[in-house]
Scaffold this motif. Structure first.
Motif, PDB file in Angstrom:
ATOM      1  N   PRO A 189      -8.200 -14.008 -10.617  1.00 53.09           N
ATOM      2  CA  PRO A 189      -9.468 -13.565 -10.024  1.00 53.09           C
ATOM      3  C   PRO A 189      -9.287 -13.211  -8.570  1.00 53.09           C
ATOM      4  CG  PRO A 189      -9.462 -15.951 -10.329  1.00 53.09           C
ATOM      5  CD  PRO A 189      -8.227 -15.438 -11.013  1.00 53.09           C
ATOM      6  N   TYR A 190     -10.211 -12.373  -8.059  1.00 52.36           N
ATOM      7  CA  TYR A 190     -10.069 -11.868  -6.705  1.00 52.36           C
ATOM      8  C   TYR A 190     -10.144 -12.972  -5.654  1.00 52.36           C
ATOM      9  CZ  TYR A 190     -10.672  -7.218  -8.678  1.00 52.36           C
ATOM     10  OH  TYR A 190     -10.527  -6.067  -9.385  1.00 52.36           O
ATOM     11  N   ASP A 191     -10.889 -14.027  -5.939  1.00 52.63           N
ATOM     12  CA  ASP A 191     -11.050 -15.056  -4.921  1.00 52.63           C
ATOM     13  C   ASP A 191     -10.020 -16.176  -5.026  1.00 52.63           C
ATOM     14  OD1 ASP A 191     -11.900 -16.012  -7.291  1.00 52.63           O
ATOM     15  OD2 ASP A 191     -13.847 -16.782  -6.588  1.00 52.63           O
ATOM     16  N   GLU A 192      -9.019 -16.019  -5.893  1.00 51.95           N
ATOM     17  CA  GLU A 192      -7.999 -17.056  -6.046  1.00 51.95           C
ATOM     18  C   GLU A 192      -7.041 -17.037  -4.864  1.00 51.95           C
ATOM     19  OE1 GLU A 192      -4.382 -17.208  -9.010  1.00 51.95           O
ATOM     20  OE2 GLU A 192      -6.207 -17.865 -10.024  1.00 51.95           O
ATOM     21  N   GLU A 193      -6.636 -18.210  -4.393  1.00 53.11           N
ATOM     22  CA  GLU A 193      -5.717 -18.293  -3.273  1.00 53.11           C
ATOM     23  C   GLU A 193      -4.332 -17.834  -3.703  1.00 53.11           C
ATOM     24  OE1 GLU A 193      -6.128 -19.046  -0.146  1.00 53.11           O
ATOM     25  OE2 GLU A 193      -8.294 -19.277  -0.408  1.00 53.11           O
ATOM     26  N   PRO A 194      -3.648 -16.985  -2.903  1.00 51.75           N
ATOM     27  CA  PRO A 194      -2.309 -16.520  -3.265  1.00 51.75           C
ATOM     28  C   PRO A 194      -1.284 -17.639  -3.147  1.00 51.75           C
ATOM     29  CG  PRO A 194      -2.880 -15.776  -1.080  1.00 51.75           C
ATOM     30  CD  PRO A 194      -4.104 -16.420  -1.622  1.00 51.75           C
ATOM     31  N   ALA A 195      -0.249 -17.572  -3.963  1.00 43.36           N
ATOM     32  CA  ALA A 195       0.833 -18.551  -3.907  1.00 43.36           C
ATOM     33  C   ALA A 195       1.666 -18.319  -2.656  1.00 43.36           C
ATOM     34  CB  ALA A 195       1.696 -18.427  -5.163  1.00 43.36           C
ATOM     35  N   PRO A 196       2.406 -19.336  -2.203  1.00 45.09           N
ATOM     36  CA  PRO A 196       3.258 -19.153  -1.019  1.00 45.09           C
ATOM     37  C   PRO A 196       4.265 -18.026  -1.227  1.00 45.09           C
ATOM     38  CG  PRO A 196       3.039 -21.483  -1.571  1.00 45.09           C
ATOM     39  CD  PRO A 196       2.425 -20.729  -2.703  1.00 45.09           C
ATOM     40  N   GLY A 197       4.346 -17.141  -0.247  1.00 40.82           N
ATOM     41  CA  GLY A 197       5.278 -16.016  -0.305  1.00 40.82           C
ATOM     42  C   GLY A 197       4.762 -14.808  -1.053  1.00 40.82           C
ATOM     43  N   GLU A 198       3.619 -14.960  -1.704  1.00 44.74           N
ATOM     44  CA  GLU A 198       3.045 -13.820  -2.434  1.00 44.74           C
ATOM     45  C   GLU A 198       2.398 -12.858  -1.451  1.00 44.74           C
ATOM     46  OE1 GLU A 198      -0.421 -12.930  -5.806  1.00 44.74           O
ATOM     47  OE2 GLU A 198       0.087 -14.979  -5.210  1.00 44.74           O
ATOM     48  N   PRO A 199       2.554 -11.530  -1.635  1.00 45.52           N
ATOM     49  CA  PRO A 199       1.911 -10.577  -0.733  1.00 45.52           C
ATOM     50  C   PRO A 199       0.394 -10.717  -0.792  1.00 45.52           C
ATOM     51  CG  PRO A 199       2.765  -9.474  -2.676  1.00 45.52           C
ATOM     52  CD  PRO A 199       3.317 -10.861  -2.706  1.00 45.52           C
ATOM     53  N   VAL A 200      -0.232 -10.582   0.330  1.00 38.12           N
ATOM     54  CA  VAL A 200      -1.679 -10.743   0.424  1.00 38.12           C
ATOM     55  C   VAL A 200      -2.296  -9.375   0.669  1.00 38.12           C
ATOM     56  CG1 VAL A 200      -3.570 -11.934   1.560  1.00 38.12           C
ATOM     57  CG2 VAL A 200      -1.329 -13.025   1.396  1.00 38.12           C
ATOM     58  N   PRO A 201      -2.746  -8.668  -0.363  1.00 39.13           N
ATOM     59  CA  PRO A 201      -3.352  -7.355  -0.153  1.00 39.13           C
ATOM     60  C   PRO A 201      -4.768  -7.488   0.361  1.00 39.13           C
ATOM     61  CG  PRO A 201      -3.423  -7.918  -2.471  1.00 39.13           C
ATOM     62  CD  PRO A 201      -2.695  -9.044  -1.787  1.00 39.13           C
ATOM     63  N   ASP A 202      -5.199  -6.438   1.000  1.00 37.90           N
ATOM     64  CA  ASP A 202      -6.593  -6.375   1.414  1.00 37.90           C
ATOM     65  C   ASP A 202      -7.461  -6.372   0.157  1.00 37.90           C
ATOM     66  OD1 ASP A 202      -9.116  -4.674   1.993  1.00 37.90           O
ATOM     67  OD2 ASP A 202      -8.391  -5.247   3.986  1.00 37.90           O
ATOM     68  N   PRO A 203      -8.551  -7.168   0.115  1.00 35.26           N
ATOM     69  CA  PRO A 203      -9.378  -7.202  -1.103  1.00 35.26           C
ATOM     70  C   PRO A 203      -9.966  -5.849  -1.468  1.00 35.26           C
ATOM     71  CG  PRO A 203     -10.454  -8.340   0.729  1.00 35.26           C
ATOM     72  CD  PRO A 203      -9.045  -8.093   1.149  1.00 35.26           C
ATOM     73  N   VAL A 204     -10.272  -5.027  -0.455  1.00 39.68           N
ATOM     74  CA  VAL A 204     -10.808  -3.697  -0.750  1.00 39.68           C
ATOM     75  C   VAL A 204      -9.759  -2.847  -1.445  1.00 39.68           C
ATOM     76  CG1 VAL A 204     -11.672  -1.570   0.277  1.00 39.68           C
ATOM     77  CG2 VAL A 204     -12.492  -3.768   1.113  1.00 39.68           C
TER      78      VAL A 204
ATOM     79  N   ALA B 174       0.823  -1.207   0.000  1.00 38.69           N
ATOM     80  CA  ALA B 174       0.000   0.000   0.000  1.00 38.69           C
ATOM     81  C   ALA B 174       0.858   1.258   0.000  1.00 38.69           C
ATOM     82  CB  ALA B 174      -0.939  -0.005   1.199  1.00 38.69           C
ATOM     83  N   ALA B 175       1.945   1.234   0.763  1.00 39.44           N
ATOM     84  CA  ALA B 175       2.815   2.417   0.816  1.00 39.44           C
ATOM     85  C   ALA B 175       3.418   2.717  -0.550  1.00 39.44           C
ATOM     86  CB  ALA B 175       3.908   2.207   1.857  1.00 39.44           C
ATOM     87  N   GLU B 176       3.828   1.655  -1.258  1.00 38.02           N
ATOM     88  CA  GLU B 176       4.406   1.853  -2.590  1.00 38.02           C
ATOM     89  C   GLU B 176       3.363   2.417  -3.552  1.00 38.02           C
ATOM     90  OE1 GLU B 176       4.699  -0.772  -0.735  1.00 38.02           O
ATOM     91  OE2 GLU B 176       6.856  -0.979  -0.362  1.00 38.02           O
TER      92      GLU B 176
ATOM     93  N   ARG C 179      -7.199  -3.945  -3.080  1.00 35.45           N
ATOM     94  CA  ARG C 179      -6.912  -4.558  -4.372  1.00 35.45           C
ATOM     95  C   ARG C 179      -7.920  -4.094  -5.425  1.00 35.45           C
ATOM     96  NH1 ARG C 179      -5.922 -11.051  -4.823  1.00 35.45           N
ATOM     97  NH2 ARG C 179      -4.916 -11.082  -6.882  1.00 35.45           N
ATOM     98  N   ARG C 180      -9.185  -4.101  -5.075  1.00 34.74           N
ATOM     99  CA  ARG C 180     -10.205  -3.688  -6.019  1.00 34.74           C
ATOM    100  C   ARG C 180     -10.193  -2.175  -6.218  1.00 34.74           C
ATOM    101  NH1 ARG C 180     -14.614  -7.524  -2.942  1.00 34.74           N
ATOM    102  NH2 ARG C 180     -13.593  -9.503  -3.459  1.00 34.74           N
ATOM    103  N   GLY C 181      -9.972  -1.441  -5.137  1.00 33.39           N
ATOM    104  CA  GLY C 181      -9.893   0.011  -5.279  1.00 33.39           C
ATOM    105  C   GLY C 181      -8.726   0.447  -6.139  1.00 33.39           C
ATOM    106  N   ALA C 182      -7.596  -0.251  -6.021  1.00 31.97           N
ATOM    107  CA  ALA C 182      -6.437   0.085  -6.849  1.00 31.97           C
ATOM    108  C   ALA C 182      -6.749  -0.108  -8.325  1.00 31.97           C
ATOM    109  CB  ALA C 182      -5.246  -0.772  -6.431  1.00 31.97           C
ATOM    110  N   ALA C 183      -7.498  -1.170  -8.635  1.00 34.12           N
ATOM    111  CA  ALA C 183      -7.884  -1.391 -10.031  1.00 34.12           C
ATOM    112  C   ALA C 183      -8.733  -0.234 -10.542  1.00 34.12           C
ATOM    113  CB  ALA C 183      -8.639  -2.711 -10.161  1.00 34.12           C
ATOM    114  N   LEU C 184      -9.661   0.251  -9.715  1.00 33.98           N
ATOM    115  CA  LEU C 184     -10.508   1.376 -10.118  1.00 33.98           C
ATOM    116  C   LEU C 184      -9.685   2.652 -10.302  1.00 33.98           C
ATOM    117  CD1 LEU C 184     -13.584   0.805  -7.756  1.00 33.98           C
ATOM    118  CD2 LEU C 184     -13.396   0.231 -10.181  1.00 33.98           C
ATOM    119  N   LEU C 185      -8.712   2.865  -9.425  1.00 37.29           N
ATOM    120  CA  LEU C 185      -7.856   4.048  -9.548  1.00 37.29           C
ATOM    121  C   LEU C 185      -7.089   4.032 -10.860  1.00 37.29           C
ATOM    122  CD1 LEU C 185      -6.403   4.224  -5.917  1.00 37.29           C
ATOM    123  CD2 LEU C 185      -8.019   5.823  -6.934  1.00 37.29           C
ATOM    124  N   LEU C 186      -6.488   2.894 -11.193  1.00 36.31           N
ATOM    125  CA  LEU C 186      -5.716   2.797 -12.426  1.00 36.31           C
ATOM    126  C   LEU C 186      -6.614   2.956 -13.645  1.00 36.31           C
ATOM    127  CD1 LEU C 186      -3.001   2.347 -13.774  1.00 36.31           C
ATOM    128  CD2 LEU C 186      -3.410  -0.124 -13.646  1.00 36.31           C
TER     129      LEU C 186
END
Length: 723
Positions: A663-678, A621-623, A680-687
């Motif tokens: 897809p938003y409901d897909e399980e993240p791979a091991p070691g992958e950052p887990v963003p908050d779904p809100v 989020a900071a980045e 994640r979706r808000g970032a898509a709308l911003l872009l």
């Protein structure tokens, strides 16, 4: 737009009559104050001083009708005192033409700069110039001039006293502002039921915020239903948008969407009821259906995640609004109820003086529309004075007075008011002339007819400028008839000289314009920067919840709203200007406005789900916040330089979460950052909103690659070419 079409559109605007809520008791109170002053002066001092005193009482009442949140008695007193000073100084300088012209130039220039303090200050200052031109012809000695000035002050004092003794709808303007905010959000909730991404104009919320600023004395007497309600309304808007938006988890169809629509409908009904209660001071009346819809949101499947949080917050805020509208206060701390900041402070008149002077000094730069207006109106008043003196007509002051009263800092208002003033003058003078021909009124009857015209003016002034001018023209004819002036002489003089003044005002703007069109890109860039900072500030709260600061988010939101209003006002003024767009077409401006509105909406959706202080920080989020802040600032520079902005850092930061493919409901791979779904979706709308902005500004229909962006120094604004 061509000059011919611009003149046609501004003339149509000037003659437009709007349907608005009338206030007959307020108009009657103003007319009563005028009648008291005129009749008293007529009985004690004669018709000449009575005519002078009428100007003071008339203008003081007009000042109280201006859109201002200050107490109406204060506006009446300020108007009366300033008019009195202008009258006396003008009379002292009148015997010496060079001295009078110097005073007139100084008075007019300062009056033009007073528009920097707002429309109310500009209108009162313009009235001072007008009365200086009019009343210097009435006294015959310094003693008489002092008597005239004193009666003008008396007119202002009488109007102020009547407002105090016979109040009509105490706190009416503040009640209307808050009720309008509730009504705007009710309409928004109703539209969200059918359009989940419906736009919202925050102007009503901004007006309610301005109305909430009071002095310490006013805060002690403010009605309970005006405490805290605006803050709750502010928090309600993002919750409504979050509940309706499919990106936040509610499917477009199904039982969850049905429950969301039910809650939105209940919110609209509650907000409408609260608006009526606040506006009229009545209890909130809700039906059983609306109360049942405000129950717990488990029914319909709103049980987990962002939809459940939004539904819970919406129901709690609706209960708060009902309590506040009934004068019972609020359960949650607000800006108005916080002991540390009991209210938004409005500075008194003494403390306001340095603020106004500072704003006027800030306008002394080349691109200032206010400075250009001050220079323009000063030149027109001077030229109009010489023309009026040179013409073989009496009352030569009507030409500069008409020009000063119609001139505004922007093109459309100046031209619309010039045409409307001339048309209203012809109709008003014609009607008054017919009455004089039939009735042959004496001083007493002329005074009564003048008061009736003033009452009609107060009653109808907000329906349109042309309507007000009809009443004012008839008022002046009867008033001068009371003072003994032959109406057969004043009618042609007033018509001809009003035409001269209007033409001077229109020609002056064509010769020395202050076009808004070249400012469009700067305003758009400013809005982009402000809304980018707002979005970045919101995302920062997800990056460090322990350091959450609602004040930072609030300040960024207000800045983005101010920038949006500046853009909207500039675009509105520019649409009738007869100049080439030179850089941004009307269609591009419309598309860019939609894109930035969607960017602000995406940030608002994220604000609706801000985490608690104990929540886990969202990785990445900071980045994203830093990328948004830097990219929007660079994008604003590109907008000013007529380049297409690029969003590479934002796209890279969003791609870090790999949400474009998975897809938003897909399980993240091991070691992958887990963003908050809100987030994640808000970032898509911003872009998406940023990319839409680039498409809107690219006249070739495609966003260029990053290699096309160069480093170009900021260029000065170019004056557009008049057609």
């Amino acid at each position: 737009m061509s000059w011919l079409r611009a003149l046609k559109e501004t003339a149509r605007s000037g003659f437009t009559v709007e349907r608005t809520r009338l206030e007959p008791l307020v108009a009657l109170r103003g007319a009563l104050g005028l009648a008291l002053v005129v009749e008293t002066a007529l009985a004690l001092f004669g018709p000449v001083i009575a005519a002078s005193s009428a100007f003071g009482a008339f203008q003081a009442a007009i000042a109280t009708f201006q859109r201002s949140w200050r107490p109406r008695p204060v506006l009446a007193l300020v108007s009366g005192v300033s008019l009195s000073i202008s009258t006396f100084i003008g009379y002292l300088a009148a015997p010496y033409q060079v001295v009078f012209l110097t005073v007139l130039v100084l008075w007019t220039f300062v009056a033009g700069l007073c528009w920097a303090a707002g429309p109310t200050g500009g209108i009162i200052a313009s009235s001072n110039v007008a009365i200086m031109l009019v009343t210097i012809t009435l006294p015959t000695s310094v003693r008489d001039a002092a008597a005239h000035a004193g009666m003008i002050i008396v007119g202002g004092v009488v109007q102020a006293a009547l407002i105090v003794l016979f109040p009509v709808r105490r706190w009416g303007a503040q009640r209307d502002a808050l009720a309008d905010a509730f009504a705007a959000e009710a309409d928004y909730a109703r539209r969200l039921r059918h359009d989940p991404i419906a736009p919202f104009d925050p102007q009503a919320l901004m007006a309610a915020r301005d109305a909430a600023a009071v002095s310490p004395r006013e805060a002690r007497h403010r009605p309970a239903e005006l405490h805290g309600a605006r803050s709750v309304a502010e928090r309600l808007r993002p919750v409504l948008a979050s509940l309706a938006d499919p990106a936040m988890g509610v499917p477009e169809e199904g039982p969850q969407r049905a429950r969301a629509r039910e809650l939105l409908g209940a919110a609209a009904s509650v907000l409408d009821a609260a608006a009526r209660a606040v506006r009229h001071g009545d209890p909130v009346r809700l039906s059983g259906t609306e109360l049942a819809a405000m129950e717990a949101p488990e029914t319909g499947g709103l049980t987990t995640g962002p939809p459940r949080r939004a539904a819970d917050r919406l129901i709690a805020l609706l209960h708060d609004i009902v309590e506040i509208a009934e004068g019972a206060g609020t359960r949650h701390g607000t800006e108005e109820t916080d002991p540390a900041t009991p209210h938004r402070r409005r500075p008194g008149l003494i403390k306001l003086v340095p603020v106004v002077i500072g704003r006027m000094r800030a306008e002394f730069h080349r691109g200032s529309a206010i400075l250009r207006h001050a220079i323009r109106v000063t030149a027109v008043a001077t030229v109009g004075y010489f023309i009026g003196e040179a013409l073989p007509l009496g009352h030569g002051y009507w030409a500069p007075m008409a020009a000063v009263m119609v001139m505004r800092p922007d093109f459309s208002q100046t031209y619309a008011r010039s045409v409307a003033r001339f048309g209203g003058t012809i109709v008003g003078v014609g009607l008054a002339t017919g009455v004089v021909e039939v009735a042959h009124p004496g001083a007493e009857l002329s005074a009564a007819l003048a008061v009736c015209c003033a009452w009609l003016m107060y009653l109808l002034m907000r329906t349109g400028y042309a309507v007000g001018q009809v009443c004012i023209s008839a008022y002046v004819v009867f008033l001068l008839g009371m003072a003994g002036t032959d109406w057969s002489q004043t009618v042609p003089e007033r018509i001809v000289l009003t035409l001269v003044g209007g033409v001077l005002a229109m020609v002056s703007y064509a010769v020395f314009p202050a076009w808004e069109t070249p400012r469009l890109r700067n305003r758009l860039a400013g809005w982009l920067t402000a809304v980018g900072r707002y979005a970045a500030t919101v995302i920062d709260q997800y990056a460090a919840p322990a350091n959450r600061s609602n004040d930072d988010v609030r300040a960024a939101l207000l800045a983005s709203r101010e920038a949006r209003v500046e853009w909207t006002e500039t675009l509105k003024k520019a649409q009738f200007e007869p100049v080439r767009h030179r850089g941004i077409s009307r269609s591009a401006a419309t598309d860019a406005q939609h894109a930035l509105a969607q960017l602000g909406r995406a940030a608002m959706l994220l604000e609706a789900h801000l985490p608690d202080r104990a929540a886990t920080p969202v990785r990445g989020a900071a980045e994203l916040a830093d990328a948004l802040r830097g990219s929007t600032e660079k994008g604003a520079k590109a907008v000013r330089e007529r380049r297409v902005p690029e969003w590479g850092p934002v796209a890279e930061s969003v791609a870090y979460w790999d949400f474009l493919e998975a897809p938003y409901d897909e399980e993240p791979a091991p070691g992958e950052p887990v963003p908050d779904p809100v987030v994640r979706r808000g970032a898509a709308l911003l872009l998406d909103a940023l990319v839409e902005l680039s498409f809107a500004l690219d006249d070739r229909g495609a966003v260029p690659s990053s290699r096309r962006a160069g480093s170009v120094e900021d260029s000065d604004e170019e004056e557009p070419e008049a057609r």
